[in-house]
Design an enzyme around this catalytic site. Sequence first.
Site, PDB file in Angstrom:
ATOM      1  N   PHE A 142       0.931  -1.425  -0.129  1.00 24.29           N
ATOM      2  CA  PHE A 142       0.372  -0.105  -0.094  1.00 24.29           C
ATOM      3  C   PHE A 142       1.168   1.295   0.019  1.00 24.29           C
ATOM      4  CE2 PHE A 142      -2.069   3.591   2.000  1.00 24.29           C
ATOM      5  CZ  PHE A 142      -3.154   3.175   1.276  1.00 24.29           C
ATOM      6  N   ASP A 226       9.603   1.845   0.744  1.00 23.47           N
ATOM      7  CA  ASP A 226       8.813   2.556   1.949  1.00 23.47           C
ATOM      8  C   ASP A 226       8.846   2.224   2.965  1.00 23.47           C
ATOM      9  OD1 ASP A 226       6.114   3.675   2.554  1.00 23.47           O
ATOM     10  OD2 ASP A 226       5.265   3.016   0.843  1.00 23.47           O
ATOM     11  N   LYS A 255       4.030   9.765   7.678  1.00 26.39           N
ATOM     12  CA  LYS A 255       3.409   8.868   9.709  1.00 26.39           C
ATOM     13  C   LYS A 255       4.265   9.464  11.026  1.00 26.39           C
ATOM     14  CE  LYS A 255       0.763   5.479   8.210  1.00 26.39           C
ATOM     15  NZ  LYS A 255      -0.195   6.130   8.057  1.00 26.39           N
TER      16      LYS A 255
HETATM   17  C1  LIG Z   1       3.412   1.976   4.292  1.00 26.95           C
HETATM   18  C2  LIG Z   1       2.883   3.568   3.496  1.00 26.95           C
HETATM   19  N1  LIG Z   1       2.664   3.812   2.283  1.00 26.95           N
HETATM   20  C3  LIG Z   1       1.592   5.328   1.936  1.00 26.95           C
HETATM   21  C4  LIG Z   1       0.830   5.476   2.754  1.00 26.95           C
HETATM   22  C5  LIG Z   1       0.044   6.702   2.527  1.00 26.95           C
HETATM   23  O1  LIG Z   1       0.721   7.713   3.506  1.00 26.95           O
HETATM   24  P1  LIG Z   1      -0.431   9.162   3.617  1.00 26.95           P
HETATM   25  O2  LIG Z   1      -2.032   8.357   4.333  1.00 26.95           O
HETATM   26  O3  LIG Z   1       0.171   9.988   5.224  1.00 26.95           O
HETATM   27  O4  LIG Z   1      -0.894  10.036   2.736  1.00 26.95           O
HETATM   28  C6  LIG Z   1       0.321   4.719   3.869  1.00 26.95           C
HETATM   29  C7  LIG Z   1       0.118   4.895   4.767  1.00 26.95           C
HETATM   30  O5  LIG Z   1      -0.959   4.033   5.507  1.00 26.95           O
HETATM   31  C8  LIG Z   1       1.065   3.515   4.359  1.00 26.95           C
HETATM   32  O6  LIG Z   1       1.041   2.837   5.108  1.00 26.95           O
END
Ligand SMILES: Cc1ncc(COP(=O)(O)O)c(C=O)c1O
Length: 405
Positions: A142, A226, A255
């Site tokens: 994700f 990521d 985050k």
């Molecule tokens: C691994 C990962 N990448 C990207 C995102 C996207 O982050 P945002 O909600 O700050 O756009 C999330 C959000 O849960 C995530 O868990």
Amino acid sequence: MSHAPTSLDALRQRAGSVLMHTYTRQPLSIESGHGVWVRTDDGRELIDLVGGIGVNVLGHAHPAVRQALSEQSARLIHTSNLYFTAPQVELAERLVATAFPARVFLCNSGAEASETAIKLVRKWGRSRRGGATGMVVLKGGFHGRTLGALAATAQPRYREPFEPLPAGFVHVAAELDAIAAAAGEGIAAVMLEPIQGETGVVPLPDELVAGVRALCDERDLLLVVDEVQTGMGRTGRWWAHQHAGITPDVMTVAKGLGGGVPVAAVLAGPRADVFEPGDHGSTFGGNPLATAVACAVLRTIAEERLVGRAARMGEYLRESLLSLRSQGVPVATVRGRGLMLALVLDEPIAAAAGRAALGSGVIVNAIGDSVLRLLPALTITEEEVDEAVRRLGEAFAAVRAEDAS
Ligand SMILES: Cc1ncc(COP(=O)(O)O)c(C=O)c1O
């Protein structure tokens, strides 16, 4: 200005009229928080094991965050990136010191960091890989809700309503053979989360992460990691890829970086550092307020030795959760690393358990039928873990009693 206390029912009704219906919210109206505790409109104190979905690494209302917010807001909040500001440069220096030699682009959210990484890969591929711009991404991953990040995300339920999405992403199983088979002509990079958070805290084996690094070296591809959910010390290392002993070419961070204030970053190692003036930008990205707070968060994690603490408290929490078996809780396993854990159940009662947990005074995040995700503040104490697990035990007993009636 303080907002007048508002009851859950009144707030729910007002929200229904004016907020888009994008979230299925839990029946809680939270008015304040302190450490791992939150207080609701009706004066109940709950232990927050979700931490704003992994954001509140220092808990709620940490003095370092409050001080940085108040001092920086009195000095300078925003200037745009047309000028230099010291907190932004300091944040980049601090991030690089925890990670690997890199240059940093600052933005505001995980999705924006994903978009930035995708643009970096495309520019790199055009100039360094004869026009190959494709990315291999993993099923179960994700990367956010914007169009590029969604295209990199495999789950149909997130993607399908918004197709057509940008092309150029190949989704494969999180297995080295599958990744190697897909990483052929037209591919410039592989992108992965070391632990897949949104799909239920599914760790990739360290050997797989190391294998993908070796594959990228062998085939001259970029490795994008990521660390939006896994970063900031949560897994017991500053960055989860460090458990595998590798260095990525690109890393996304968000985050926990701002301890609750929106701020995100992309680190690009020397090979991937291809942006030139005009290639990318963000009005708010790296503004003095957000970056001053993020500096305070990084400094506090180091000073309070919270990375090692996350590893130790994670083990304590894991053992405590496993001990729920002795009360008849159907615990299949506890997976994850440090303070990024999933309580995996043998029965499809996650949603019921999540609801009952609120009644018992503890907040957890139900994913699918059988997973409860836990992302508490790195500052959580043993006593707070004991109390949270005691309350969870109570919640499971309530679910059993309801089933029996
Ligand atoms: C691994 C990962 N990448 C990207 C995102 C996207 O982050 P945002 O909600 O700050 O756009 C999330 C959000 O849960 C995530 O868990």
